[in-house]
Design a protein around this motif. Sequence first.
Motif, PDB file in Angstrom:
ATOM      1  N   VAL A 121      29.840   5.727 -52.171  1.00 22.08           N
ATOM      2  CA  VAL A 121      30.441   6.579 -51.186  1.00 22.08           C
ATOM      3  C   VAL A 121      29.037   7.501 -50.729  1.00 22.08           C
ATOM      4  O   VAL A 121      28.315   7.891 -51.282  1.00 22.08           O
ATOM      5  N   ASN A 122      29.094   7.578 -49.232  1.00 20.87           N
ATOM      6  CA  ASN A 122      27.792   8.274 -48.679  1.00 20.87           C
ATOM      7  C   ASN A 122      28.440   9.760 -48.282  1.00 20.87           C
ATOM      8  O   ASN A 122      29.442   9.700 -47.627  1.00 20.87           O
ATOM      9  N   ILE A 123      27.881  10.668 -48.660  1.00 22.00           N
ATOM     10  CA  ILE A 123      28.023  12.016 -48.220  1.00 22.00           C
ATOM     11  C   ILE A 123      26.773  12.771 -47.720  1.00 22.00           C
ATOM     12  O   ILE A 123      25.753  12.214 -48.196  1.00 22.00           O
ATOM     13  N   GLU A 124      26.953  13.996 -47.156  1.00 17.67           N
ATOM     14  CA  GLU A 124      25.874  14.677 -46.635  1.00 17.67           C
ATOM     15  C   GLU A 124      25.815  15.872 -47.587  1.00 17.67           C
ATOM     16  O   GLU A 124      24.622  16.863 -47.403  1.00 17.67           O
ATOM     17  N   SER A 125      26.699  16.447 -48.310  1.00 17.71           N
ATOM     18  CA  SER A 125      26.547  17.662 -49.073  1.00 17.71           C
ATOM     19  C   SER A 125      27.327  17.295 -50.309  1.00 17.71           C
ATOM     20  O   SER A 125      28.197  16.643 -50.574  1.00 17.71           O
ATOM     21  N   ARG A 146      21.218  14.499 -47.486  1.00 20.34           N
ATOM     22  CA  ARG A 146      21.166  15.892 -46.545  1.00 20.34           C
ATOM     23  C   ARG A 146      20.388  15.447 -45.291  1.00 20.34           C
ATOM     24  O   ARG A 146      20.570  16.243 -44.359  1.00 20.34           O
ATOM     25  N   HIS A 183      30.657  18.027 -51.232  1.00 18.55           N
ATOM     26  CA  HIS A 183      31.939  17.310 -50.754  1.00 18.55           C
ATOM     27  C   HIS A 183      32.200  15.986 -51.795  1.00 18.55           C
ATOM     28  O   HIS A 183      32.880  15.025 -51.616  1.00 18.55           O
ATOM     29  N   VAL A 184      31.748  16.065 -53.141  1.00 17.97           N
ATOM     30  CA  VAL A 184      31.776  14.997 -54.030  1.00 17.97           C
ATOM     31  C   VAL A 184      33.256  14.771 -54.243  1.00 17.97           C
ATOM     32  O   VAL A 184      33.822  13.682 -54.387  1.00 17.97           O
ATOM     33  N   ARG A 189      35.948  15.787 -52.644  1.00 18.92           N
ATOM     34  CA  ARG A 189      36.762  15.171 -51.601  1.00 18.92           C
ATOM     35  C   ARG A 189      36.264  13.807 -51.117  1.00 18.92           C
ATOM     36  O   ARG A 189      37.383  13.004 -50.788  1.00 18.92           O
ATOM     37  N   ALA A 190      35.141  13.265 -51.431  1.00 21.84           N
ATOM     38  CA  ALA A 190      34.857  11.982 -51.053  1.00 21.84           C
ATOM     39  C   ALA A 190      35.462  11.220 -52.120  1.00 21.84           C
ATOM     40  O   ALA A 190      35.711   9.953 -51.705  1.00 21.84           O
ATOM     41  N   VAL A 236      27.997   7.882 -55.779  1.00 19.13           N
ATOM     42  CA  VAL A 236      28.053   8.684 -54.840  1.00 19.13           C
ATOM     43  C   VAL A 236      26.550   9.214 -54.455  1.00 19.13           C
ATOM     44  O   VAL A 236      25.725   9.497 -55.206  1.00 19.13           O
ATOM     45  N   VAL A 250      24.233  11.270 -52.289  1.00 22.81           N
ATOM     46  CA  VAL A 250      24.368  12.495 -51.297  1.00 22.81           C
ATOM     47  C   VAL A 250      22.829  12.498 -50.251  1.00 22.81           C
ATOM     48  O   VAL A 250      21.741  12.081 -50.696  1.00 22.81           O
TER      49      VAL A 250
END
Length: 160
Positions: free
Chosen positions: A144-148, A129, A151-152, A154-155, A125, A127
Amino acid sequence: MIEAWLDKRHILAMVFDLKTLTPTGGELFDGAFEMLKTFKETKIKMGLVSFENRGWVNLTLDRLAVGEHFDYVGIVNGADSYYGKIGSQDWRNAFDALRFWPQNGIVVGNGLPEDIYKIGVKYRVCVSRNGEMHSSSERPEGIVNIESVAHVARALLAAV
């Protein structure tokens, strides 16, 4: 819900880069404490890696009241890292200390090294921002790319 997802995929350990949890050590990013608590309740082993000074890391974990969430805290020194970044071997060392194969693990970082897939971690993952995602144009499956950091879970639930 996340516990069933972890069990189904045989995920036994998770390792975080400290910078995904706090930018300066002064406060946690929004949702970080709740996310750590959620994963700790699943009974998986959790590790932390940082290239910061051990004293500063310990003080930060105590001040933010999150140290008890981690079963392992690893400090990367200049000889083990490259350009002040956490390298693939540093992540591998964390899984070794937790006594789990990387294939049964997840890494969560804000700038994962290009060769992170070589150690065999099942899920990675990244992260970000500032909107910049993983730098590899040939990103391997499982990142998996997320911005917060909030959200780990959920992603991961959305990941195949």
